[in-house]
Enzyme design. Structure first.
Site, short mmCIF file in Angstrom:
data_model
loop_
_atom_site.label_atom_id
_atom_site.label_comp_id
_atom_site.label_asym_id
_atom_site.label_seq_id
_atom_site.Cartn_x
_atom_site.Cartn_y
_atom_site.Cartn_z
CE1 TYR A 1 -3.37 -2.86 0.81
CE2 TYR A 1 -2.24 -3.23 3.18
CZ TYR A 1 -3.02 -3.49 1.94
OH TYR A 1 -4.02 -4.72 2.13
CG ASP B 1 -13.43 -12.06 7.11
OD1 ASP B 1 -12.60 -12.53 7.61
OD2 ASP B 1 -13.12 -11.52 6.06
CE LYS C 1 -5.45 -8.90 9.53
NZ LYS C 1 -6.39 -8.55 8.67
C1 LIG Z 1 -6.70 -8.78 7.46
C2 LIG Z 1 -8.21 -9.18 6.88
C3 LIG Z 1 -8.24 -10.20 5.75
C4 LIG Z 1 -7.08 -10.54 4.95
O1 LIG Z 1 -5.89 -11.40 5.65
P1 LIG Z 1 -4.48 -11.48 4.88
O2 LIG Z 1 -3.87 -12.25 5.93
O3 LIG Z 1 -3.92 -10.10 4.96
O4 LIG Z 1 -4.64 -11.85 3.60
C5 LIG Z 1 -9.52 -10.78 5.18
N1 LIG Z 1 -10.42 -10.26 6.11
C6 LIG Z 1 -10.48 -9.40 7.23
C7 LIG Z 1 -11.63 -8.77 7.90
C8 LIG Z 1 -9.32 -9.15 7.54
O5 LIG Z 1 -9.30 -7.89 8.49
#
Ligand SMILES: *Cc1c(COP(=O)(O)O)cnc(C)c1O
Length: 412
Positions: A11, A233, A262
């Site tokens: 970015y 998600d 994460k």
């Molecule tokens: C960070 C994030 C992603 C992507 O994860 P990466 O490990 O960066 O590919 C997808 N969805 C949410 C809600 C996120 O915070």
């Protein structure tokens, strides 16, 4: 000679960006810079390092695993760390969310979740369901498939044009009336739709936008009525960030697929999981090899990652992390409140271990970045917000220093 000229940063406009800051080590909530300064981390490395950096217990467990077996391919082989991790995740998630596909990055787990939905219908002989419904301010990753389900501004849809699959962008229903409209719309278009995807309670990368648990209940109900699958998600919200282990716990809903990453490994190793309900899995379970799930990242089920994740879950069990999150929430609410006095501030909000200060339109938060470094803290303002998502182990004094720095930097 080593320099930064061969690094392509994320970015970042490489021509105009300032020289990146070099880090030599981390410990707990501290980042030590090469020039000798130390920063207090307010965002736990993109929300990953939930127990603080280099937590000695996770270090120990990863070291043990490292000596025994760093990684082995998951094609035809399994190992104890993944058996342990997947059983634990299945036991933690509600309902029959039991089938865990363990990948490496969040984006990939979302891609896998999308594939699970698409192929679920195909395996049952239902054709034409190739679209996803996603929401304004949503963010689900940077790969081409996930860009097509991000907010069009966030996913740079206009820039990539035809390269992205066209899906259905909707507004998150926030009232009973909007929920009815959404449900009607979904029912009408359901024969083209494989799934609805949303972040639960907080849309993170879209600007830390909150919604009520009811919104998730309405979406679940609309999906049930229309016979459409629901992906939640939890990559940002999972593992305590919103005050409960998972954000869906606050809504009492059971999605068809949940994605995790994460904080899964406590910030140690990249790892992600797409978890599906038994019913989704059953549509793949067949004598027909073509009905298998067609995905398999090289480093999937990474043993070191699973060991780190198991150690992180041990810490959740042994330490009262959710109480720590509740404490952080109280302190964030109390201390950030006075930012409301500052002229450029539009809103202050908190949920779990998330504190957000939103600025008025036209205010440039980017120019604050060096001021935070000068104040000895690591925070990354983006869009129109300055936010804190610290490790759950942060001390009250360090947290005060973070909130104070936000107040003073915004005031100057
Ligand atoms: C960070 C994030 C992603 C992507 O994860 P990466 O490990 O960066 O590919 C997808 N969805 C949410 C809600 C996120 O915070």
């Amino acid at each position: 000679m080593t320099d930064t000229s061969s690094i392509w940063l994320p970015y970042t406009q490489m021509k105009t960006a300032p020289e990146p800051i070099e880090v030599v080590s981390t410990l707990d909530t501290r980042i030590e810079l090469k020039d000798g300064r130390t920063l207090i981390d307010g965002i736990a490395s993109w929300w990953t390092a939930a127990h603080g950096y280099n937590h000695p217990y996770i270090v120990e467990k990863v070291q043990e695993q490292l000596e025994q077996m760093p990684h082995v391919m998951l094609g035809g082989l399994v190992h104890n760390p993944i058996k342990k991790l997947t059983s634990r995740i299945a036991a933690m998630l509600p309902g029959s969310l039991n089938k865990c596909f363990v990948a490496e990055s969040g984006s990939v787990s979302v891609e896998v979740g999308m594939k699970m939905c698409l192929q679920y219908y195909l395996n049952r002989g239902v054709k034409g369901r190739s679209k996803f419904v996603h929401f304004r301010d949503g963010y689900h990753g940077d790969t081409l498939g996930t860009m097509g389900i991000c907010d069009p501004d966030e996913g740079m849809h206009s820039l990539f044009g035809d390269a992205l699959v066209d899906n259905y962008l909707q507004e998150l229903p926030r009232t009973a009336e909007e929920a009815n409209q959404f449900a009607e719309w979904l029912l009408k278009n359901s024969n083209q739709i494989a799934g609805v995807i949303t972040e639960p309670l907080v849309q993170g990368a879209g600007g830390m936008v909150f919604h009520e648990p009811e919104t998730l209940q309405w979406i679940r109900k609309a999906c049930d009525q229309a016979g459409v699958l629901m992906i939640v998600d939890e990559i940002f919200t999972g593992f305590g960030r919103t005050g409960t282990m998972f954000a869906i716990d606050q809504a009492g809903i059971i999605p068809d697929v949940v994605t995790l990453s994460k904080a899964l490994t406590g910030g140690f190793v990249p790892l992600s999981i797409a978890v599906a309900r038994e019913e989704i899995f059953e549509s793949f379970y067949s004598d027909d090899p073509m009905k298998a799930l067609m995905h398999g990242p090289t480093y999937m089920g990474h043993a070191l990652g699973c060991a780190a994740a198991n150690a992180s879950l041990d810490l959740f069990q042994e330490n009262d992390c959710l109480s720590a999150v509740a404490q952080i929430n109280m302190q964030l609410g109390y201390e950030l409140e006075k930012c409301r006095e500052v002229a450029c501030v539009k809103d202050v909000r908190t949920l779990g271990a998330i504190g957000v200060v939103q600025t008025h339109e036209g205010f440039d938060v980017q120019e604050l970045k060096p001021k935070f470094i000068d104040a000895g803290v690591w925070v990354r303002p983006f869009r129109d917000i300055v936010y804190l998502t610290p490790a759950y182990t942060i001390t009250p004094d360090d947290l005060t220093q973070l909130t104070e720095s936000i107040y003073s930097v915004l005031s100057t």
